[in-house]
Design a protein around this motif. Structure first.
Motif, short mmCIF file in Angstrom:
data_model
loop_
_atom_site.label_atom_id
_atom_site.label_comp_id
_atom_site.label_asym_id
_atom_site.label_seq_id
_atom_site.Cartn_x
_atom_site.Cartn_y
_atom_site.Cartn_z
N ALA A 72 -0.90 61.39 64.31
CA ALA A 72 0.21 61.38 63.35
C ALA A 72 0.98 60.07 63.42
N VAL A 73 1.19 59.55 64.62
CA VAL A 73 1.87 58.26 64.80
C VAL A 73 1.02 57.15 64.19
N LEU A 74 -0.26 57.17 64.47
CA LEU A 74 -1.16 56.15 63.92
C LEU A 74 -1.16 56.19 62.40
N SER A 75 -1.17 57.36 61.82
CA SER A 75 -1.13 57.50 60.37
C SER A 75 0.15 56.88 59.80
N THR A 76 1.27 57.12 60.47
CA THR A 76 2.55 56.54 60.04
C THR A 76 2.48 55.02 60.06
N ILE A 77 1.91 54.47 61.12
CA ILE A 77 1.80 53.01 61.24
C ILE A 77 0.82 52.47 60.20
N GLN A 78 -0.28 53.15 59.99
CA GLN A 78 -1.28 52.70 59.01
C GLN A 78 -0.71 52.68 57.59
N ASN A 79 0.21 53.58 57.31
CA ASN A 79 0.82 53.64 55.97
C ASN A 79 2.08 52.80 55.86
N TYR A 80 2.45 52.09 56.90
CA TYR A 80 3.70 51.33 56.90
C TYR A 80 3.64 50.10 56.00
N SER A 81 2.56 49.33 56.11
CA SER A 81 2.44 48.13 55.27
C SER A 81 0.98 47.91 54.86
N GLN A 95 6.44 58.33 74.95
CA GLN A 95 7.50 59.07 74.26
C GLN A 95 8.61 59.42 75.24
N LYS A 96 9.83 59.34 74.74
CA LYS A 96 11.02 59.82 75.44
C LYS A 96 11.87 60.51 74.39
N ASP A 97 12.03 61.81 74.51
CA ASP A 97 12.79 62.61 73.55
C ASP A 97 12.24 62.37 72.14
N ALA A 98 13.07 61.91 71.22
CA ALA A 98 12.63 61.71 69.82
C ALA A 98 12.14 60.29 69.58
N TRP A 99 11.95 59.50 70.61
CA TRP A 99 11.55 58.10 70.48
C TRP A 99 10.11 57.89 70.94
N LEU A 100 9.40 57.08 70.19
CA LEU A 100 8.01 56.74 70.52
C LEU A 100 7.86 55.22 70.54
N LEU A 101 7.04 54.73 71.44
CA LEU A 101 6.72 53.32 71.48
C LEU A 101 5.20 53.19 71.45
N ASN A 110 -1.82 40.45 63.63
CA ASN A 110 -1.58 40.31 65.06
C ASN A 110 -1.30 41.68 65.67
N PRO A 111 -1.60 41.84 66.96
CA PRO A 111 -1.24 43.09 67.63
C PRO A 111 0.27 43.30 67.53
N ALA A 112 0.70 44.55 67.69
CA ALA A 112 2.12 44.86 67.54
C ALA A 112 2.54 45.95 68.51
N VAL A 113 3.84 45.95 68.79
CA VAL A 113 4.47 47.05 69.50
C VAL A 113 5.51 47.60 68.54
N VAL A 114 5.41 48.89 68.25
CA VAL A 114 6.20 49.50 67.18
C VAL A 114 7.05 50.63 67.76
N LEU A 115 8.34 50.58 67.47
CA LEU A 115 9.24 51.66 67.85
C LEU A 115 9.32 52.65 66.70
N LEU A 116 9.20 53.93 67.02
CA LEU A 116 9.27 54.99 66.01
C LEU A 116 10.26 56.05 66.46
N LYS A 117 10.82 56.76 65.50
CA LYS A 117 11.74 57.85 65.80
C LYS A 117 11.27 59.10 65.06
N ILE A 118 11.30 60.21 65.80
CA ILE A 118 10.90 61.49 65.22
C ILE A 118 12.15 62.16 64.65
N VAL A 125 9.04 54.64 61.32
CA VAL A 125 9.02 53.34 61.97
C VAL A 125 10.44 52.78 61.92
N VAL A 126 10.92 52.27 63.05
CA VAL A 126 12.22 51.60 63.08
C VAL A 126 11.97 50.17 62.64
#
Length: 171
Positions: A72-81, A95-101, A110-118, A125-126
């Protein structure tokens, strides 16, 4: 030769050799050590090791990149741009609580590090908290941690402290 003269010459010679081969340079508001043309982030390396020793990761969960939540996280990132982001591959997810990295790599980006919030209905995506590109000459983990934390100050510090890059560009 007298002992104090020899010691003085040794110190002066050592300082001369250091001066010829080692420089402290400033770049992007930070300092690094340059030795024979190679840049070394001594402070970043020390900071990374200190963080690794002092961090508390018991409340941070590493998610399996093949799990339904990770998909589900990957799908969100794939649909981001799209279209470039559609070829994303998840390398790591915490993951920590509602936060994902998430650490991702792409075929054309380029590779990326993406912060997400549930949120109750979505994973978002933040926008301001995405690191993409190289970190050279800096040590990757502390640079990325600081960058994302500055842009999303509400992110739990232990989530950021427990981030260790797995991709080749960030190692």
């Amino acid at each position: 030769m007298k002992k104090h003269v020899a010691i003085t010459l040794l110190v002066l010679t050592s300082l001369g050799v250091l001066r010829a081969h080692v420089e402290i340079e400033r770049q992007d508001g930070r300092y690094f050590l340059s030795y024979q043309g190679k840049k070394h982030d001594v402070l970043g390396t020390l900071q990374n090791q200190t963080t690794a020793l002092l961090r508390r990761c018991a409340s941070v969960q590493a998610l399996d990149v093949n799990s339904p939540d990770a998909r589900a996280v990957l799908s969100t990132i794939q649909n981001y741009s799209p279209p470039d982001s559609q070829k994303a591959r998840l390398l790591g997810l915490t993951q920590k609580d509602a936060w994902l990295l998430a650490e991702v790599e792409f075929t054309t980006l380029n590779p990326a590090v993406v912060l997400l919030k549930i949120t109750p209905n979505h994973i978002n995506v933040v926008d301001a908290a995405i690191w993409s590109g190289t970190t050279a000459p800096w040590t990757a983990a502390p640079l990325i941690r600081r960058y994302i934390s500055e842009r999303a100050p509400q992110v739990p510090p232990d989530l950021m402290d427990c981030f260790d890059p797995v991709g080749g560009l960030f190692k």
